[in-house]
Design a protein around this motif. Structure first.
Motif, PDB file in Angstrom:
ATOM      1  N   LEU A  45       0.825  -1.209   0.000  1.00 44.00           N
ATOM      2  CA  LEU A  45       0.000   0.000   0.000  1.00 44.00           C
ATOM      3  C   LEU A  45       0.858   1.258   0.000  1.00 44.00           C
ATOM      4  O   LEU A  45       0.503   2.267  -0.619  1.00 44.00           O
ATOM      5  N   LEU A  46       1.999   1.213   0.671  1.00 49.33           N
ATOM      6  CA  LEU A  46       2.883   2.377   0.698  1.00 49.33           C
ATOM      7  C   LEU A  46       3.491   2.647  -0.675  1.00 49.33           C
ATOM      8  O   LEU A  46       3.807   3.797  -1.005  1.00 49.33           O
ATOM      9  N   THR A  47       3.638   1.598  -1.495  1.00 55.58           N
ATOM     10  CA  THR A  47       4.210   1.800  -2.834  1.00 55.58           C
ATOM     11  C   THR A  47       3.221   2.424  -3.804  1.00 55.58           C
ATOM     12  O   THR A  47       3.628   3.123  -4.746  1.00 55.58           O
ATOM     13  N   ILE A  48       1.928   2.191  -3.625  1.00 55.83           N
ATOM     14  CA  ILE A  48       0.946   2.747  -4.566  1.00 55.83           C
ATOM     15  C   ILE A  48       0.406   4.098  -4.103  1.00 55.83           C
ATOM     16  O   ILE A  48      -0.243   4.800  -4.874  1.00 55.83           O
ATOM     17  N   PRO A  50       1.700   7.171  -3.630  1.00 58.86           N
ATOM     18  CA  PRO A  50       1.989   8.401  -4.391  1.00 58.86           C
ATOM     19  C   PRO A  50       1.209   8.533  -5.686  1.00 58.86           C
ATOM     20  O   PRO A  50       1.012   9.654  -6.176  1.00 58.86           O
ATOM     21  N   TRP A  51       0.758   7.418  -6.272  1.00 57.41           N
ATOM     22  CA  TRP A  51       0.058   7.497  -7.558  1.00 57.41           C
ATOM     23  C   TRP A  51      -1.296   8.193  -7.446  1.00 57.41           C
ATOM     24  O   TRP A  51      -1.883   8.565  -8.470  1.00 57.41           O
ATOM     25  N   TYR A  52      -1.809   8.376  -6.254  1.00 59.28           N
ATOM     26  CA  TYR A  52      -3.092   9.053  -6.102  1.00 59.28           C
ATOM     27  C   TYR A  52      -2.984  10.563  -6.284  1.00 59.28           C
ATOM     28  O   TYR A  52      -3.988  11.260  -6.286  1.00 59.28           O
ATOM     29  N   PHE A  53      -1.784  11.084  -6.436  1.00 61.68           N
ATOM     30  CA  PHE A  53      -1.583  12.519  -6.516  1.00 61.68           C
ATOM     31  C   PHE A  53      -1.108  12.899  -7.915  1.00 61.68           C
ATOM     32  O   PHE A  53      -0.254  12.232  -8.500  1.00 61.68           O
ATOM     33  N   THR A  54      -1.659  13.971  -8.452  1.00 62.90           N
ATOM     34  CA  THR A  54      -1.390  14.360  -9.835  1.00 62.90           C
ATOM     35  C   THR A  54      -0.119  15.176  -9.978  1.00 62.90           C
ATOM     36  O   THR A  54       0.479  15.213 -11.047  1.00 62.90           O
ATOM     37  N   SER A  55       0.304  15.857  -8.927  1.00 65.19           N
ATOM     38  CA  SER A  55       1.485  16.707  -9.006  1.00 65.19           C
ATOM     39  C   SER A  55       2.761  15.866  -8.911  1.00 65.19           C
ATOM     40  O   SER A  55       2.906  15.034  -8.006  1.00 65.19           O
ATOM     41  N   SER A  56       3.693  16.108  -9.831  1.00 59.67           N
ATOM     42  CA  SER A  56       4.960  15.381  -9.799  1.00 59.67           C
ATOM     43  C   SER A  56       5.747  15.724  -8.542  1.00 59.67           C
ATOM     44  O   SER A  56       6.447  14.867  -7.977  1.00 59.67           O
ATOM     45  N   LEU A  57       5.649  16.980  -8.091  1.00 59.78           N
ATOM     46  CA  LEU A  57       6.339  17.381  -6.864  1.00 59.78           C
ATOM     47  C   LEU A  57       5.806  16.615  -5.668  1.00 59.78           C
ATOM     48  O   LEU A  57       6.579  16.093  -4.844  1.00 59.78           O
ATOM     49  N   GLY A  60       6.897  13.022  -5.730  1.00 61.91           N
ATOM     50  CA  GLY A  60       8.283  12.886  -5.310  1.00 61.91           C
ATOM     51  C   GLY A  60       8.438  12.974  -3.802  1.00 61.91           C
ATOM     52  O   GLY A  60       9.126  12.152  -3.180  1.00 61.91           O
ATOM     53  N   VAL A  61       7.776  13.969  -3.194  1.00 58.30           N
ATOM     54  CA  VAL A  61       7.864  14.156  -1.742  1.00 58.30           C
ATOM     55  C   VAL A  61       7.256  12.972  -1.006  1.00 58.30           C
ATOM     56  O   VAL A  61       7.834  12.442  -0.043  1.00 58.30           O
ATOM     57  N   LEU A  62       6.079  12.534  -1.445  1.00 50.50           N
ATOM     58  CA  LEU A  62       5.392  11.438  -0.763  1.00 50.50           C
ATOM     59  C   LEU A  62       6.112  10.104  -0.957  1.00 50.50           C
ATOM     60  O   LEU A  62       6.113   9.262  -0.056  1.00 50.50           O
ATOM     61  N   PHE A 200      12.295   8.873  -8.682  1.00 53.96           N
ATOM     62  CA  PHE A 200      12.258   9.444 -10.024  1.00 53.96           C
ATOM     63  C   PHE A 200      11.244   8.711 -10.906  1.00 53.96           C
ATOM     64  O   PHE A 200      10.674   9.295 -11.834  1.00 53.96           O
ATOM     65  N   TYR A 201      11.022   7.453 -10.625  1.00 49.90           N
ATOM     66  CA  TYR A 201      10.004   6.691 -11.344  1.00 49.90           C
ATOM     67  C   TYR A 201       8.616   7.285 -11.101  1.00 49.90           C
ATOM     68  O   TYR A 201       7.802   7.425 -12.016  1.00 49.90           O
ATOM     69  N   TYR A 202       8.344   7.672  -9.847  1.00 54.50           N
ATOM     70  CA  TYR A 202       7.071   8.327  -9.532  1.00 54.50           C
ATOM     71  C   TYR A 202       6.985   9.705 -10.173  1.00 54.50           C
ATOM     72  O   TYR A 202       5.947  10.087 -10.733  1.00 54.50           O
ATOM     73  N   ILE A 203       8.076  10.465 -10.086  1.00 52.03           N
ATOM     74  CA  ILE A 203       8.076  11.827 -10.623  1.00 52.03           C
ATOM     75  C   ILE A 203       7.860  11.829 -12.128  1.00 52.03           C
ATOM     76  O   ILE A 203       7.136  12.674 -12.669  1.00 52.03           O
ATOM     77  N   SER A 204       8.466  10.866 -12.819  1.00 45.31           N
ATOM     78  CA  SER A 204       8.408  10.828 -14.285  1.00 45.31           C
ATOM     79  C   SER A 204       7.247  10.007 -14.815  1.00 45.31           C
ATOM     80  O   SER A 204       7.257   9.597 -15.979  1.00 45.31           O
TER      81      SER A 204
END
Length: 286
Positions: A45-48, A50-57, A60-62, A200-204
Motif C-alpha cells: 500500500l505504501l508503494t501505490i 503516491p500514484w493518487y496525486f497528480t502533481s509530480s512534486l 516525489g515528496v510522498l 524518479f520513477y514516480y516523478i516521471s
C-alpha cells in the motif's frame, strides 16, 4: 474540489489503517521474519500511495517520506529496533512513521485523545523535529557531506537498516573490519540509489529508469573509498595538510557537478506534472 477530496480520502485512509494494522498486529507477532511477512500488505500500500496525486512534486515528496522512509522505519520495527519501538500508542506510531519526528526523552505518554488545545499542546511537546540538513555547504569531505550533513533522516535510516546489518554480517563471516565498512558503505549507497531511482520513477510518471541516479550514488561510494585511501596515504607519507577550505570547495564542486549530470538531467528529460492515470502499478512506459 470535492471530488478531489473524496479521491484523496481513500489513500489517506488506506495508509492510516495499514499503519494501524502494523501497530496492532505486529505488536503481537513474534519479531523477525514473521512480522515482515505479515507487514507485506502495508509495504504494498505504501508503494501505490503516491500514484493518487497528480502533481509530480507531491509524488516525489510522498514517495520519499511514505514509500521509502516509512517502509524503512517499519523494517527495523519488525525486529524490535528503530524509532518506532519508542511509540507507546497508535498516534505516536503514525506521527513517527510518516513525519521527520522523534519522541523526546523524559516525556510521558498522554492518556487521552480529546481535541482540546491543552491536550494538543502536550501531544506536540512529546515530539522533536529531526534535523534534515546540517549546513552541507560546510562539508570538507564526501564522507562528511553524505554521512553527517546531507539529509540526515535518510542517512540515519539507511545506517540502521542497511549499513550496520551488512557490516555485522560481513564481520561475522571473518571479513576484516576495514573491508566490511567499505562494502557496507557501498551497499548502502547502492540501495540509496535504487530508492532514489524509485522516487524518479514516480516523478516521471512511470518512465523506464535509465539508472543514472543509481550510478550517481555508486560513484559517490567509489569516490569516498578513494578519498579515504588518499587521506590514509597522506598520513603515512607525512604530506603537508591542505587547508580545509580547499577540501570544502573540491567537495561541493564534485557533488554539484555529479548531481547536475546524473540527477537533474534525467528529471529534466522525463519529468511531467500530469500522469493522466489513477493509482495502480503500471508496466514501464517508454
Amino acid at each position: 474540489m470535492e471530488d478531489e477530496t473524496k479521491n484523496l480520502s481513500t489513500p489517506i485512509a488506506l495508509v492510516l489503517s495499514s499503519l494501524g494494522y502494523s501497530y496492532v498486529l505486529a505488536t503481537y507477532m513474534t519479531k523477525g521474519l514473521t512480522r515482515v511477512l505479515f507487514l507485506l500488505p502495508t509495504f504494498y500500500l505504501l508503494t501505490i500511495f503516491p500514484w493518487y496525486f497528480t502533481s509530480s512534486l507531491l509524488r516525489g515528496v510522498l514517495s520519499f517520506f511514505i514509500t521509502w522512509i516509512t517502509s524503512f522505519k517499519l523494517l527495523p520495527f519488525c525486529f524490535n529496533k528503530g524509532p518506532l519501538t519508542a511509540c507507546k500508542n497508535y498516534l505516536d506510531f503514525v506521527a513517527i512513521a510518516i513525519f521527520p519526528l522523534k519522541i523526546q526523552e523524559n516525556t510521558h505518554p498522554h492518556l487521552t485523545l480529546s481535541l482540546s488545545f491543552k491536550t494538543l499542546s502536550s501531544i506536540m511537546a512529546r515530539y522533536e523535529l529531526v534535523t534534515l540538513f546540517n549546513k552541507p555547504y560546510l562539508a570538507t569531505s564526501l564522507q562528511d557531506f553524505w554521512g553527517r550533513r546531507w539529509n540526515r533522516l535518510s542517512s540515519n535510516i539507511l545506517r540502521q537498516t542497511i549499513y550496520e546489518p551488512t557490516q555485522n554480517v560481513l564481520v561475522g563471516n571473518f571479513v576484516g573490519v576495514g573491508k566490511a565498512r567499505i562494502l557496507a558503505m557501498i551497499t548502502t549507497l547502492v540501495i540509496s540509489g535504487i530508492m532514489h531511482e524509485l522516487m524518479f520513477y514516480y516523478i516521471s510518471c512511470g518512465t523506464r529508469p535509465t539508472w543514472e541516479v543509481t550510478w550517481f550514488f555508486v560513484l559517490q561510494g567509489i569516490s569516498m573509498v578513494f578519498e579515504g585511501a588518499l587521506k590514509y596515504l597522506a598520513r603515512v607519507k607525512g604530506w603537508t595538510p591542505v587547508h580545509p577550505t580547499v577540501f570544502n570547495v573540491l567537495t561541493l564542486a564534485f557533488v554539484s557537478f555529479t548531481f547536475s549530470w546524473f540527477l537533474v538531467l534525467p528529471v529534466w528529460r522525463s519529468g511531467r506534472n500530469e500522469c493522466g492515470f489513477r493509482p495502480k502499478i503500471l508496466p514501464f512506459r517508454e
